[in-house]
Design a protein around this motif. Sequence first.
Motif, PDB file in Angstrom:
ATOM      1  N   VAL A 106      -2.242 103.890  11.515  1.00 35.64           N
ATOM      2  CA  VAL A 106      -1.121 103.079  12.018  1.00 35.64           C
ATOM      3  C   VAL A 106       0.329 102.319  12.866  1.00 35.64           C
ATOM      4  O   VAL A 106       0.144 102.518  14.026  1.00 35.64           O
ATOM      5  CB  VAL A 106      -0.799 103.844  11.339  1.00 35.64           C
ATOM      6  N   ASP A 119     -10.977 109.948  -0.394  1.00 34.77           N
ATOM      7  CA  ASP A 119     -10.316 108.828   0.642  1.00 34.77           C
ATOM      8  C   ASP A 119      -9.974 109.307   1.653  1.00 34.77           C
ATOM      9  O   ASP A 119      -8.490 109.338   2.137  1.00 34.77           O
ATOM     10  CB  ASP A 119      -9.306 108.112  -0.374  1.00 34.77           C
ATOM     11  N   ASN A 159      -3.096 111.191   3.357  1.00 34.37           N
ATOM     12  CA  ASN A 159      -1.650 111.116   3.135  1.00 34.37           C
ATOM     13  C   ASN A 159      -1.280 112.507   2.450  1.00 34.37           C
ATOM     14  O   ASN A 159      -0.285 113.235   2.674  1.00 34.37           O
ATOM     15  CB  ASN A 159      -1.407 110.078   2.333  1.00 34.37           C
ATOM     16  N   THR A 174       0.511 106.558  -1.304  1.00 31.97           N
ATOM     17  CA  THR A 174       0.721 105.941  -0.090  1.00 31.97           C
ATOM     18  C   THR A 174       1.671 107.160   0.769  1.00 31.97           C
ATOM     19  O   THR A 174       2.236 108.094   0.027  1.00 31.97           O
ATOM     20  CB  THR A 174       1.769 104.664  -0.174  1.00 31.97           C
ATOM     21  N   ARG A 175       1.923 107.097   2.049  1.00 31.99           N
ATOM     22  CA  ARG A 175       2.856 107.638   2.685  1.00 31.99           C
ATOM     23  C   ARG A 175       4.227 107.607   2.148  1.00 31.99           C
ATOM     24  O   ARG A 175       4.921 108.497   1.918  1.00 31.99           O
ATOM     25  CB  ARG A 175       2.670 107.264   4.136  1.00 31.99           C
ATOM     26  N   SER A 185      -9.486 108.153   4.970  1.00 34.81           N
ATOM     27  CA  SER A 185      -8.689 107.672   5.882  1.00 34.81           C
ATOM     28  C   SER A 185      -7.178 107.163   5.204  1.00 34.81           C
ATOM     29  O   SER A 185      -6.486 106.582   5.954  1.00 34.81           O
ATOM     30  CB  SER A 185      -9.071 106.305   6.370  1.00 34.81           C
ATOM     31  N   ASP A 186      -6.935 107.430   3.863  1.00 31.68           N
ATOM     32  CA  ASP A 186      -5.947 106.890   3.247  1.00 31.68           C
ATOM     33  C   ASP A 186      -5.189 108.001   2.263  1.00 31.68           C
ATOM     34  O   ASP A 186      -4.589 109.002   2.872  1.00 31.68           O
ATOM     35  CB  ASP A 186      -6.174 105.708   2.303  1.00 31.68           C
ATOM     36  N   THR A 187      -5.469 107.792   0.953  1.00 32.80           N
ATOM     37  CA  THR A 187      -4.901 108.923   0.027  1.00 32.80           C
ATOM     38  C   THR A 187      -4.841 110.151   0.221  1.00 32.80           C
ATOM     39  O   THR A 187      -4.107 111.156   0.004  1.00 32.80           O
ATOM     40  CB  THR A 187      -5.136 108.448  -1.562  1.00 32.80           C
TER      41      THR A 187
END
Length: 260
Positions: A22, A139, A146, A179-180, A141-143
């Motif tokens: 992002v 997950d 992170n 989330t971050r 690309s996300d959690t």
Amino acid sequence: MVVVFQPYVPLQWTKLCQRSDVGMSKAKGGRSLNRKKDRSLWWVIGVAVGVTAALIVASNVTARRLGEIVLPSIILTDQERGADRHVLGSADAPVELVEFSDFRCPHCRESHEILGSQIEELVAEGTARYVRKHMLVIDPSDTSLNAAEAVECAADQGYYWAFLDMLFANQAAQGQKWTRDAMKTYARELGLDTKAFNECMDQQKYRDKVLADSAEGYSTPGITGTPSFLVNGELLRIRSYQDVISAVLAAAGQSPGQGQ
């Protein structure tokens, strides 16, 4: 002693966590200029105050959305645990146990709960060196990503293993909300230097390291999910988590129940 592990894929171990695919005019002009400067100054101050307030609100919203965060009952630094970031134990240990794991994987949490203290005992005895590597499955690309980056940022402050414990303790209730910003909330709750931690996360300092670990896992023959274990480079095919301990002892030339 050479230990050969015969491939075995039991039905219950198909439950490995697998990846889902992002003059006057001048004076007037001067006064006008000063007023503009004053307005500009107040505008900058207002923006700064607004941004700060927004960050505070966002932090509070994140905390409320997460709910109660469970902290480890005992919080030790990596140094106190005899760790070097993601490695526990001496390089001189006769057995190297490598685990590929995903913080979002429920079976990795089970493995940690069942084997964690036993592995630390083997490390303390000098029998094993334990190396933990990331493999992004649930997950990627996300959690999962992170959480993996967050534990590496925590390691910069000597709290890799404490952060790991906290992640697994909260996985079932909060994993889908990682989330971050959530990871930054975890760092604050653990008492870390949040400025340093947040900068580490924002700069994606360890993303390449995490992705390299994951690529290694996916490229290792026989690994199809997490958790996956290698003993002295040999991939284990196990019927239960306890087979991991038995394999380490066998590679060290010991039998179950036999001390160092």
